[in-house]
Each structure stands twice: as structure tokens, then as C-alpha cells.
Design a protein around this motif. Structure first.
Motif, PDB file in Angstrom:
ATOM      1  N   ARG A 171       0.833  -1.190   0.000  1.00  0.00           N
ATOM      2  CA  ARG A 171       0.000   0.000   0.000  1.00  0.00           C
ATOM      3  C   ARG A 171       0.887   1.268   0.000  1.00  0.00           C
ATOM      4  N   ALA A 172       1.941   1.227   0.832  1.00  0.00           N
ATOM      5  CA  ALA A 172       2.824   2.384   0.948  1.00  0.00           C
ATOM      6  C   ALA A 172       3.515   2.665  -0.378  1.00  0.00           C
ATOM      7  N   ALA A 173       4.008   1.608  -0.999  1.00  0.00           N
ATOM      8  CA  ALA A 173       4.683   1.769  -2.293  1.00  0.00           C
ATOM      9  C   ALA A 173       3.688   2.292  -3.327  1.00  0.00           C
ATOM     10  N   TYR A 174       2.464   1.771  -3.262  1.00  0.00           N
ATOM     11  CA  TYR A 174       1.418   2.161  -4.208  1.00  0.00           C
ATOM     12  C   TYR A 174       1.146   3.662  -4.110  1.00  0.00           C
ATOM     13  N   MET A 175       0.980   4.140  -2.871  1.00  0.00           N
ATOM     14  CA  MET A 175       0.677   5.555  -2.675  1.00  0.00           C
ATOM     15  C   MET A 175       1.837   6.435  -3.129  1.00  0.00           C
ATOM     16  N   ALA A 176       3.052   6.005  -2.791  1.00  0.00           N
ATOM     17  CA  ALA A 176       4.224   6.813  -3.126  1.00  0.00           C
ATOM     18  C   ALA A 176       4.394   6.913  -4.637  1.00  0.00           C
ATOM     19  N   VAL A 177       4.259   5.755  -5.310  1.00  0.00           N
ATOM     20  CA  VAL A 177       4.421   5.752  -6.765  1.00  0.00           C
ATOM     21  C   VAL A 177       3.333   6.615  -7.402  1.00  0.00           C
ATOM     22  N   ARG A 178       2.130   6.536  -6.843  1.00  0.00           N
ATOM     23  CA  ARG A 178       1.028   7.300  -7.402  1.00  0.00           C
ATOM     24  C   ARG A 178       1.305   8.803  -7.332  1.00  0.00           C
ATOM     25  N   LEU A 179       1.819   9.231  -6.179  1.00  0.00           N
ATOM     26  CA  LEU A 179       2.143  10.659  -6.024  1.00  0.00           C
ATOM     27  C   LEU A 179       3.190  11.099  -7.046  1.00  0.00           C
ATOM     28  N   VAL A 180       4.234  10.272  -7.158  1.00  0.00           N
ATOM     29  CA  VAL A 180       5.318  10.624  -8.077  1.00  0.00           C
ATOM     30  C   VAL A 180       4.786  10.718  -9.502  1.00  0.00           C
ATOM     31  N   LEU A 181       3.935   9.753  -9.870  1.00  0.00           N
ATOM     32  CA  LEU A 181       3.386   9.754 -11.230  1.00  0.00           C
ATOM     33  C   LEU A 181       2.500  10.969 -11.469  1.00  0.00           C
ATOM     34  N   LEU A 182       1.710  11.325 -10.459  1.00  0.00           N
ATOM     35  CA  LEU A 182       0.825  12.490 -10.600  1.00  0.00           C
ATOM     36  C   LEU A 182       1.643  13.735 -10.894  1.00  0.00           C
ATOM     37  N   VAL A 183       2.719  13.912 -10.120  1.00  0.00           N
ATOM     38  CA  VAL A 183       3.526  15.124 -10.305  1.00  0.00           C
ATOM     39  C   VAL A 183       4.243  15.084 -11.651  1.00  0.00           C
ATOM     40  N   THR A 184       4.797  13.917 -11.981  1.00  0.00           N
ATOM     41  CA  THR A 184       5.552  13.839 -13.237  1.00  0.00           C
ATOM     42  C   THR A 184       4.647  14.110 -14.434  1.00  0.00           C
ATOM     43  N   SER A 185       3.427  13.558 -14.404  1.00  0.00           N
ATOM     44  CA  SER A 185       2.599  13.763 -15.594  1.00  0.00           C
ATOM     45  C   SER A 185       2.117  15.208 -15.693  1.00  0.00           C
ATOM     46  N   SER A 186       1.882  15.847 -14.544  1.00  0.00           N
ATOM     47  CA  SER A 186       1.486  17.251 -14.682  1.00  0.00           C
ATOM     48  C   SER A 186       2.679  18.127 -15.020  1.00  0.00           C
ATOM     49  N   GLN A 187       3.859  17.656 -14.650  1.00  0.00           N
ATOM     50  CA  GLN A 187       5.062  18.401 -15.027  1.00  0.00           C
ATOM     51  C   GLN A 187       5.265  18.417 -16.525  1.00  0.00           C
ATOM     52  N   LEU A 188       4.878  17.309 -17.164  1.00  0.00           N
ATOM     53  CA  LEU A 188       4.997  17.250 -18.620  1.00  0.00           C
ATOM     54  C   LEU A 188       4.293  18.444 -19.243  1.00  0.00           C
ATOM     55  N   LEU A 189       3.162  18.786 -18.660  1.00  0.00           N
ATOM     56  CA  LEU A 189       2.387  19.915 -19.184  1.00  0.00           C
ATOM     57  C   LEU A 189       3.141  21.223 -18.986  1.00  0.00           C
ATOM     58  N   THR A 190       3.582  21.492 -17.763  1.00  0.00           N
ATOM     59  CA  THR A 190       4.196  22.798 -17.502  1.00  0.00           C
ATOM     60  C   THR A 190       5.563  22.932 -18.171  1.00  0.00           C
ATOM     61  N   LEU A 191       6.257  21.818 -18.322  1.00  0.00           N
ATOM     62  CA  LEU A 191       7.589  21.915 -18.939  1.00  0.00           C
ATOM     63  C   LEU A 191       7.503  22.158 -20.444  1.00  0.00           C
ATOM     64  N   THR A 192       6.420  21.688 -21.053  1.00  0.00           N
ATOM     65  CA  THR A 192       6.353  21.814 -22.513  1.00  0.00           C
ATOM     66  C   THR A 192       5.435  22.941 -22.971  1.00  0.00           C
ATOM     67  N   THR A 193       4.803  23.640 -22.033  1.00  0.00           N
ATOM     68  CA  THR A 193       3.871  24.679 -22.436  1.00  0.00           C
ATOM     69  C   THR A 193       4.298  25.999 -21.815  1.00  0.00           C
ATOM     70  N   SER A 194       4.429  27.018 -22.632  1.00  0.00           N
ATOM     71  CA  SER A 194       4.805  28.316 -22.083  1.00  0.00           C
ATOM     72  C   SER A 194       3.635  28.885 -21.295  1.00  0.00           C
ATOM     73  N   ALA A 195       3.941  29.777 -20.374  1.00  0.00           N
ATOM     74  CA  ALA A 195       2.898  30.325 -19.509  1.00  0.00           C
ATOM     75  C   ALA A 195       1.791  30.967 -20.335  1.00  0.00           C
ATOM     76  N   ILE A 196       2.179  31.612 -21.420  1.00  0.00           N
ATOM     77  CA  ILE A 196       1.179  32.315 -22.219  1.00  0.00           C
ATOM     78  C   ILE A 196       0.204  31.348 -22.863  1.00  0.00           C
ATOM     79  N   SER A 197       0.742  30.293 -23.481  1.00  0.00           N
ATOM     80  CA  SER A 197      -0.199  29.391 -24.142  1.00  0.00           C
ATOM     81  C   SER A 197      -0.993  28.594 -23.116  1.00  0.00           C
ATOM     82  N   LEU A 198      -0.391  28.384 -21.960  1.00  0.00           N
ATOM     83  CA  LEU A 198      -1.119  27.673 -20.908  1.00  0.00           C
ATOM     84  C   LEU A 198      -2.355  28.465 -20.486  1.00  0.00           C
TER      85      LEU A 198
END
Lengths: 269, 282
Positions: free
Chosen positions: A109-136
Motif C-alpha cells: 500500500r505504501a509503495a502504491y501511494m508513493a508511486v502514485r504521487l510521483v506519477l501524478l507530479v511527473t505527468s502534470s510536469q509534462l504539461l508545464t515543462l512543454t507549455t509556455s505560460a502564455i499558451s497555458l
């Protein structure tokens, strides 16, 4: 000393991912987050991870940047992991010390929660890293436009967001300057008790606030001088248009969600 | 207190794609009682150099020695160096924060751990030095005019009684009258026995006030000489994105038209005298 913040940082590029319509990217990021929540086990996570890794590769973002973005949430991940590890008591006990017992269910369960958090942040990071503030913010505004019917200030919120994002580096630089100026007058920001250190921030925060207000005032004046009068009737130089690549990306995410749903249905965790 | 800088190099954000070299192998020394001008194009390393004088940046590699004390030494009390060398940043009025002028000027002395009575004496002295009338000392610094704010901010540094005063473009953004007033003030401070180091973009101010000029170009010392010597290298200065004082240009133009004025004049009064001499001599 204040220059190491990467949240919301844009990594310029011209890859397929960078060129996706910001509206599509926003919606697909939400879909990706749904996919993460949908996964009930590590098989699903592996799929999401594979997907994110492929997208990161396509966008030519160095892995270093993605990993660095995880730094701010490191403590949250660790705390989540530890809490889940100790307070989950299903399954076989694999370790016991006094009243502390670790079960295999808890570990999972602990590993599941931790991995889930990391994945959530990484996937939303994909958005902010590839999109300029203006187009966002352009994308956000376009997505929120239907809400205008219920008097939701879509344009104003988007404008506020883009101004805020634009001024983060400026204020950061300003804070650094004021800090140095006060240090030249003998200020000490680094030692002393917590209370003393908090008090030492006053000579930094007051001028920073004053200058933020001054900047806001000047910006408002400059915007008005260029005939800004809200979003009503404003046209855009860059029109947002969905293209074939947006469709392809949507299909890819749909496939991912379908795959995860299938895994769930088959009971593969 | 004399300042010596030896082989100072500074690189911002080393090891990242944003790496920039701000200073490269700078060596110079400043004697007591000098009035030194630091000139250079934007990004030439002026601000980085003066931040070193105040131990805001640790010299690495290189050494900065302020009155015999090595700034870079581990465990060295930085507050002692900051008391010795007062640093006035560009637009210093943006650092004001206290409720009253008096309290704001007293911020530095209080940080030095001085007793209240002593702080009061120093504040009054510093305010009178910069020409802020006593009745303003109870006012909020945010209610003052731009020029007054700047003078209060400078008083905040003077109240620490530094033996060396470093100013980064002290007259930027002031009106002509305010400029003259402030430059006069700086001259007075210098006459009072304080070593002054002033960063400036105005070649005329540099020529008029400074006894010695340090010209920085891409992080290196291009010239370190009296103004007359420096302004003889007009073409090189222009190449560095700098300029020469108006009167040096005037001398050059007149000489092209057949005058025979000496080329070491950089103050308007001297040029005037030389022209009169030549015209009357003819």
C-alpha cells in the motif's frame, strides 16, 4: 540564493508535444491524472510510466529536469510512504519491533501511494515543462469560456494567472536584491532562533510588498495605455486550433485508459 | 581603510547552461581617502565587483582584503567588514521598510548591536549629513519625495559610519537639480575623510568628481588610471560601449577644425580656459 525553483518552469522546445494545442494538453493531462487514479496496481502504473517516459522522450526534456521537479514533493512522498507503511495492518507481518508491525499489505500500500504521487507530479510536469505560460493561460481561458454563461470571470482569471506567472522571476530577483541591500546594512537572515529569523524577514518583505504594489500600479497603467479593457471583443494573433496531432495524442491517452481499464477488469494488479 | 583585491574571478551559476563569467582575474587596490569611479558597460562586472567589497559575495577564487582582513577567510565576522565598507545599492530607496525615517536609518546601527543612545546620535548625525531636516525624522519614509527617500536610504548606510562608501549609480533616475545636490553631498562625504567608490554611467560625473577611474570591460580591468589618462583612449572606450565626457569630444572637434588644444583636458572649466588662451593668444 533564490534561483533554484523549478516549479512551473518552461523548457523551451519545438517538439510534437510542445506544439500540441494547449487546450488539448490541459485536457489530456487531466485524463492522464484520471488514468493514474484508475490504476489499481503496479501494472497500471507501469503503463502510465511508460507513456510519460515516451512523451518526455518525444518532447526532448532531459530526465534531469523531470527528476528535479520531484524535489519539492520528496518529503510528502516519504511521509506518505511511512504513514501507510505503519498504519496499514492487513496481510502477513513481515517485520515486528515492539508495537510497530510492518505487513506485506502495508508495504504494498505504501509503495502504491508513493508511486502514485510521483506519477501524478511527473505527468502534470509534462504539461508545464512543454507549455509556455502564455499558451497555458490561453488554453485555460478557452476551456473556461463556456463558464462565462454563468458569469464566471474566465478571462480575468486567465489574465491574473499569466501576470502572476510572468512576475515570479521578477519578484525573485527583486527579493534577492533587497536581501543583499539589507545584508549590507548588517541584516542577518541565516542565524538565530526561528522567531528571530522570522522577524529578520520584515526588512525584506515590506520593501518587496511595496515594490509589488508599485509594479502592479505601473502595469495597470501600461495596460490601459494600450487600450486594455478586459476580454470583451479582444481578438488574438494566435488562434487556437486543434490539429491532427491533438487527435493522435487524445487517441494515445484514450488507449492508455482503455488498457488500464482492461487490466482492472482482468484483475491484473 | 585600504582595500586590496587580488586575482579575483567570479562565475555565476557554474556548471549549468546559464554559466556566466562576471569577473576575470581582477587585481586592484584602493587607498584611503581616494575618490574612485568605476565605469563599464552594462554587464561588465561592476555590480559583482562592488558586492565583493562588502562580502556579499565570497571571493572564489581570489582574495579581497579590507583593512588587512581577508574577507574570504572562514569564520571571519562579516558584520565587521560591512561596518567598514558601506554599500549603497542602485535605487536604494526601494530598501526602506520601517515606520519612520528615524527607525529606518537606525536599522544598520541596531544590527551592529549599538546601544539606543548611540543609535540615536548616529541617526541624527547621518540625517543632517544628507540634509534631511529633523522634523521629517518622525515621518514614514514612504511619504517622502523620491530624492528625499534616496537620501534617507544613504543616511541608513552612513549611520553605520563606514570608512569606505561604495555607491552603485547613486544619481540614477533623479532630476538634474537632485543629481547635483546628491553629487555635492557625496563630495562632502569624501571631504569628511571617507573613501568613496562610485559606479557611474555618466562620463561627465566621472571626469568631474573622481581622482581615479577603473574601467571594466567584460569582467576585466581595461584601464585603471586618472581621468585624464583614461579619456585619452576615447576610441577604445567607445568600442567598449562607453563614451568620453562632452568636453573631451569638444576638444577633439575643435582640434580637427584647426585648434591646438592639449588632449588631456576633461573638465569643462579647463577646456574653457584653454580655448580662451588659444583664441586670445592668436
Amino acid at each position: 540564493m533564490l534561483k533554484n525553483i523549478t516549479i512551473g518552469q518552461f523548457f523551451p522546445g519545438n517538439s510534437l508535444i510542445h506544439r500540441l494545442d494547449p487546450r488539448a494538453k490541459l485536457m489530456l493531462t487531466v485524463a492522464l491524472i484520471v488514468a493514474v487514479f484508475l490504476s489499481q496496481g503496479f501494472a497500471g502504473f507501469a503503463l502510465v510510466l511508460l507513456f510519460v517516459a515516451m512523451a518526455a522522450r518525444m518532447s526532448r526534456i532531459s530526465l534531469k529536469f523531470l527528476v528535479r521537479g520531484l524535489k519539492p514533493i520528496l518529503y510528502i512522498v516519504i511521509i506518505t510512504f511511512v504513514l501507510n507503511l505503519f498504519f496499514q495492518s492487513e496481510g502477513r507481518v513481515i517485520f515486528r519491533w515492539n508495537f510497530i508491525a510492518v505487513t506485506d499489505g502495508g508495504l504494498r500500500r505504501a509503495a502504491y501511494m508513493a508511486v502514485r504521487l510521483v506519477l501524478l507530479v511527473t505527468s502534470s510536469q509534462l504539461l508545464t515543462l512543454t507549455t509556455s505560460a502564455i499558451s497555458l493561460t490561453d488554453g485555460l481561458e478557452a476551456l473556461m469560456r463556456p463558464l462565462k454563461k454563468i458569469k464566471f470571470p474566465a478571462h480575468e482569471i486567465a489574465m491574473m494567472m499569466s501576470i502572476a506567472l510572468r512576475f515570479i522571476p521578477t519578484l525573485m530577483e527583486e527579493a534577492d536584491k533587497i536581501m543583499k541591500a539589507q545584508m549590507a546594512r548588517g541584516a542577518d537572515f541565516e542565524s538565530g532562533s526561528l522567531f528571530k529569523r522570522a522577524k529578520a524577514m520584515v526588512p525584506l518583505l515590506v520593501p518587496l510588498f511595496v515594490s509589488a504594489f508599485r509594479r502592479a500600479d505601473e502595469l495597470a497603467m501600461a495596460m490601459e495605455a494600450r487600450c486594455y479593457h478586459g476580454g470583451e471583443g479582444r481578438t488574438r494573433m494566435k488562434q487556437l486550433r486543434y490539429g491532427r496531432r491533438d487527435l493522435a495524442a487524445a487517441l494515445a491517452v484514450a488507449l492508455l485508459i482503455a488498457a488500464i481499464a482492461t487490466l482492472n477488469a482482468l484483475g491484473v494488479f | 581603510m585600504p582595500i586590496a583585491i587580488k586575482h579575483l574571478t567570479h562565475t555565476y551559476m557554474p556548471g549549468t547552461p546559464f554559466e556566466t563569467r562576471a569577473l576575470f582575474d581582477v587585481s586592484l587596490s584602493i587607498r584611503d581617502g581616494e575618490f574612485v569611479g568605476v565605469i563599464g558597460h552594462t554587464g561588465s562586472g561592476k555590480s559583482t565587483l562592488i558586492a565583493h567589497l562588502n562580502a556579499l559575495i565570497r571571493p572564489e577564487p581570489g582574495r579581497v582584503i579590507v583593512s588587512g582582513v581577508d574577507v574570504g577567510q572562514k569564520g571571519q565576522s562579516l558584520i565587521e567588514i560591512r561596518r567598514e565598507v558601506g554599500l549603497v545599492f542602485q535605487y536604494p530607496e526601494y530598501q526602506l521598510f520601517e515606520e519612520t525615517v528615524e527607525k529606518d536609518v537606525g536599522y544598520g546601527p541596531r544590527n551592529l548591536g549599538l546601544p539606543d543612545a548611540e543609535v540615536k546620535v548616529r541617526v541624527a548625525e547621518a540625517l543632517s549629513q544628507v540634509g534631511i531636516p529633523e522634523e521629517l525624522s518622525g515621518k514614514s519614509p514612504f511619504e517622502l519625495s523620491g530624492g528625499q527617500k534616496r537620501r534617507v536610504a544613504i543616511a541608513g548606510v552612513l549611520a553605520m559610519r563606514p570608512s569606505t562608501l561604495v555607491l552603485d549609480e547613486p544619481v540614477a533616475g533623479l532630476d538634474p537639480a537632485g543629481r547635483e545636490e546628491l553629487l555635492k553631498l557625496i563630495q562632502d562625504i569624501h571631504k569628511g575623510g571617507v573613501t568613496v567608490i562610485m559606479v557611474t554611467h555618466s562620463m561627465d560625473d566621472a571626469a568631474r568628481l573622481c581622482g581615479r577611474l577603473i574601467v571594466l570591460n567584460r569582467g576585466e580591468v581595461a584601464f585603471d588610471a586618472p581621468p585624464a589618462e583614461v579619456f585619452r583612449h576615447g576610441d577604445e572606450l567607445v568600442e567598449m560601449g562607453l563614451d568620453v565626457p562632452e568636453c573631451v569630444k569638444l576638444v577633439k572637434r575643435l582640434n580637427e577644425c584647426g585648434f591646438h588644444l592639449p588632449d588631456n583636458l576633461f573638465r569643462m572649466e579647463d577646456v574653457e580656459r584653454a580655448i580662451l588662451k588659444e583664441v586670445r593668444g592668436c
